[in-house]
Design an enzyme around this catalytic site. Structure first.
Site, PDB file in Angstrom:
ATOM      1  N   SER A 170       0.791  -1.228   0.000  1.00 26.10           N
ATOM      2  CA  SER A 170       0.000   0.000   0.000  1.00 26.10           C
ATOM      3  C   SER A 170       0.825   1.281   0.000  1.00 26.10           C
ATOM      4  O   SER A 170       0.328   2.321  -0.413  1.00 26.10           O
ATOM      5  CB  SER A 170      -0.940   0.006   1.201  1.00 26.10           C
ATOM      6  OG  SER A 170      -0.205  -0.131   2.393  1.00 26.10           O
ATOM      7  N   HIS A 212      -5.462  -3.853  -1.176  1.00 21.72           N
ATOM      8  CA  HIS A 212      -5.274  -2.820  -2.210  1.00 21.72           C
ATOM      9  C   HIS A 212      -5.293  -3.378  -3.632  1.00 21.72           C
ATOM     10  O   HIS A 212      -5.092  -2.634  -4.584  1.00 21.72           O
ATOM     11  CB  HIS A 212      -3.968  -2.049  -1.966  1.00 21.72           C
ATOM     12  CG  HIS A 212      -4.066  -1.141  -0.791  1.00 21.72           C
ATOM     13  ND1 HIS A 212      -4.511   0.152  -0.877  1.00 21.72           N
ATOM     14  CD2 HIS A 212      -3.806  -1.363   0.525  1.00 21.72           C
ATOM     15  CE1 HIS A 212      -4.519   0.713   0.322  1.00 21.72           C
ATOM     16  NE2 HIS A 212      -4.093  -0.184   1.195  1.00 21.72           N
ATOM     17  N   LYS A 235     -12.096  -0.263   1.010  1.00 22.58           N
ATOM     18  CA  LYS A 235     -11.285   0.530   0.076  1.00 22.58           C
ATOM     19  C   LYS A 235     -12.029   0.600  -1.268  1.00 22.58           C
ATOM     20  O   LYS A 235     -12.939   1.399  -1.394  1.00 22.58           O
ATOM     21  CB  LYS A 235      -9.886  -0.068  -0.015  1.00 22.58           C
ATOM     22  CG  LYS A 235      -9.207  -0.064   1.370  1.00 22.58           C
ATOM     23  CD  LYS A 235      -7.772  -0.456   1.314  1.00 22.58           C
ATOM     24  CE  LYS A 235      -7.207  -0.781   2.682  1.00 22.58           C
ATOM     25  NZ  LYS A 235      -7.213   0.306   3.651  1.00 22.58           N
TER      26      LYS A 235
HETATM   27  C1  LIG Z   1      -2.917  -4.812   3.442  1.00 24.18           C
HETATM   28  C2  LIG Z   1      -3.986  -4.289   4.343  1.00 24.18           C
HETATM   29  N1  LIG Z   1      -4.666  -5.142   5.119  1.00 24.18           N
HETATM   30  C3  LIG Z   1      -5.649  -4.723   5.934  1.00 24.18           C
HETATM   31  C4  LIG Z   1      -5.992  -3.391   6.011  1.00 24.18           C
HETATM   32  C5  LIG Z   1      -7.072  -2.975   6.941  1.00 24.18           C
HETATM   33  O1  LIG Z   1      -8.285  -2.913   6.282  1.00 24.18           O
HETATM   34  P1  LIG Z   1      -9.523  -2.205   6.961  1.00 24.18           P
HETATM   35  O2  LIG Z   1      -9.348  -0.745   6.778  1.00 24.18           O
HETATM   36  O3  LIG Z   1     -10.701  -2.770   6.266  1.00 24.18           O
HETATM   37  O4  LIG Z   1      -9.496  -2.601   8.409  1.00 24.18           O
HETATM   38  C6  LIG Z   1      -5.334  -2.468   5.217  1.00 24.18           C
HETATM   39  C7  LIG Z   1      -5.716  -1.039   5.290  1.00 24.18           C
HETATM   40  O5  LIG Z   1      -4.936  -0.136   5.279  1.00 24.18           O
HETATM   41  C8  LIG Z   1      -4.301  -2.918   4.360  1.00 24.18           C
HETATM   42  O6  LIG Z   1      -3.646  -2.059   3.584  1.00 24.18           O
END
Ligand SMILES: Cc1ncc(COP(=O)(O)O)c(C=O)c1O
Length: 396
Positions: free
Chosen positions: A186, A214, A244
């Site tokens: 990300s 992502h 997202k």
């Molecule tokens: C790779 C990854 N996993 C999990 C998450 C967390 O997702 P959520 O915002 O739905 O809790 C993110 C969010 O930034 C992420 O980039």
């Protein structure tokens, strides 16, 4: 009376963060989180959301949410395993499995929760996890929670992964081995080398786990990184978020039916935390349907991503090695990255600085997230503001 020791700890550490330029000030939005936002009365071009496809404000999702709210109320009323499972939850999970080309799927309250839930439901202190050093914080925490041995490998370094997988396998110390990676990283926008990871996994009998927060909605014409590589039957865990590209909130794991059955009886956030609200579930389901019906939003996202990247790179910014619409401008020094972001905001572009601990020290950056909802005129204006501020601060 409040604790002296806590008071001292907080004061000292907050001061330290502020001195180092690492203290993040949060700006509340006075508008929806669309391509244009209002903060402190200022109208800004928004390049900071994860709302890749613009679905967070989509009328079709809003209608689905309103209908569900009217029919089922504001809350699900219980955890999934008591009586917080509405038919809507099951419909969403069926749709997610279809979307991800897997046998089944399970929904959680967030993507973060998925990683808390899924890793520790399968891995324990007799196991080891090979984890990319740039994996998201929720993966790191999920691994820690499992109490498995965590073996970090250098970012996307397949030789390092192979050597560490071989050593772990040959040590005979572990019952199970797992490899975990983000699908798309990300902070840099690069894509995990899944074909090589699968090959190594097959060689050393590793369980495969891809967090595609992502990648979903972005790669593989929307279906994600695993689909992008044509590996849907080779990855054991496909994690996704509903917050997202899907534009709502929540997360999910997609995989084989027996894996999902196991998570339904052993993953703690499913058992001990109230389920997603009816409105969130209905809106998410509608978003998945839209993605499966047409690739129009996905194409627009890529068009805008490529346009912004070309514009910023052409001006001489270091945009790193992004292979996706995520467009970092890597500045280096944390304070300069924050000053750059502050000036961009003053000039009309909301692009937040991202600094340690979210990214390694010395790689402070402003990260841009173009979406399908941006117009070319908005992107042109943002690029010209980047040029002005970049020159002013001697970055380009
Ligand atoms: C790779 C990854 N996993 C999990 C998450 C967390 O997702 P959520 O915002 O739905 O809790 C993110 C969010 O930034 C992420 O980039």
């Amino acid at each position: 009376m409040s604790s002296q020791i806590l008071e001292q700890f907080l004061t000292e550490n907050l001061e330290e963060l502020k001195t180092q330029g690492l203290y993040n000030v949060i700006d509340p939005l006075e508008s929806p989180n669309g391509p244009i936002i209002t903060i402190n009365g200022n109208i800004l071009i928004n390049l900071s959301s994860n709302n890749y496809l613009g679905l967070a404000t989509d009328d079709r999702l809003k209608k689905a949410a309103k209908d569900a709210l009217d029919q089922f109320g504001v809350g699900a009323g219980a955890v999934r395993t008591i009586n917080g499972t509405l038919k809507l939850h099951l419909e969403l999970e069926e749709k997610l499995a279809e979307f991800k080309h897997t046998e089944a799927a399970i929904a959680y309250q967030s993507g973060f929760n998925c990683n808390m839930a899924a890793i520790s439901a399968v891995m324990d202190k007799n196991d080891a996890i090979l984890s990319d050093e740039l994996n998201h914080a929720s993966i790191i925490d999920g691994c820690r929670l499992s109490r498995a041995k965590i073996i970090r490998y250098n970012h996307s370094d397949m030789e390092d992964l192979r050597a560490k997988a071989k050593a772990a396998k040959e040590s005979g110390q572990y019952n199970k081995l797992m490899v975990i990676t983000d699908g798309v990283f990300s902070m840099d926008g690069d894509i995990a080398l899944l074909p090589e990871i699968v090959q190594i996994a097959e060689e050393f009998d590793l369980i495969t786990y891809v967090d595609d927060a992502h990648g979903s909605g972005v790669l593989g014409e929307g279906a994600g990184t695993v689909k992008h590589y044509g590996l849907s039957d080779k990855i054991d865990f496909q994690i996704g978020t509903l917050s997202k590209a899907i534009g709502v909130v929540g997360g999910y794991v997609a995989g084989k039916k027996n894996l999902i059955d196991w998570l339904k009886v052993r993953s703690r956030p499913f058992l001990f935390s109230t389920s997603l609200t009816p409105a969130d579930v209905a809106a998410s389901k509608r978003a998945i349907e839209i993605l499966m019906e047409s690739t129009e939003l996905n194409q627009k996202l890529w068009e805008n991503g490529n346009y912004l990247k070309q514009g910023l790179k052409g001006l001489g910014f270091n945009i790193g090695n992004s292979e996706t619409p995520i467009t970092p401008c890597i500045i280096g020094e944390e304070k300069l990255a924050q000053q750059f972001s502050k000036r961009l905001i003053e000039e009309g572009v909301y692009a937040k600085a991202i600094v340690f601990p979210t990214v390694p020290k010395g790689t402070g950056r402003v990260r841009n997230m173009p979406t399908a909802a941006h117009t070319k005129a908005m992107l042109d204006e943002a690029i010209s503001i980047y040029e002005k501020v970049g020159k002013e601060l001697g970055i380009i």
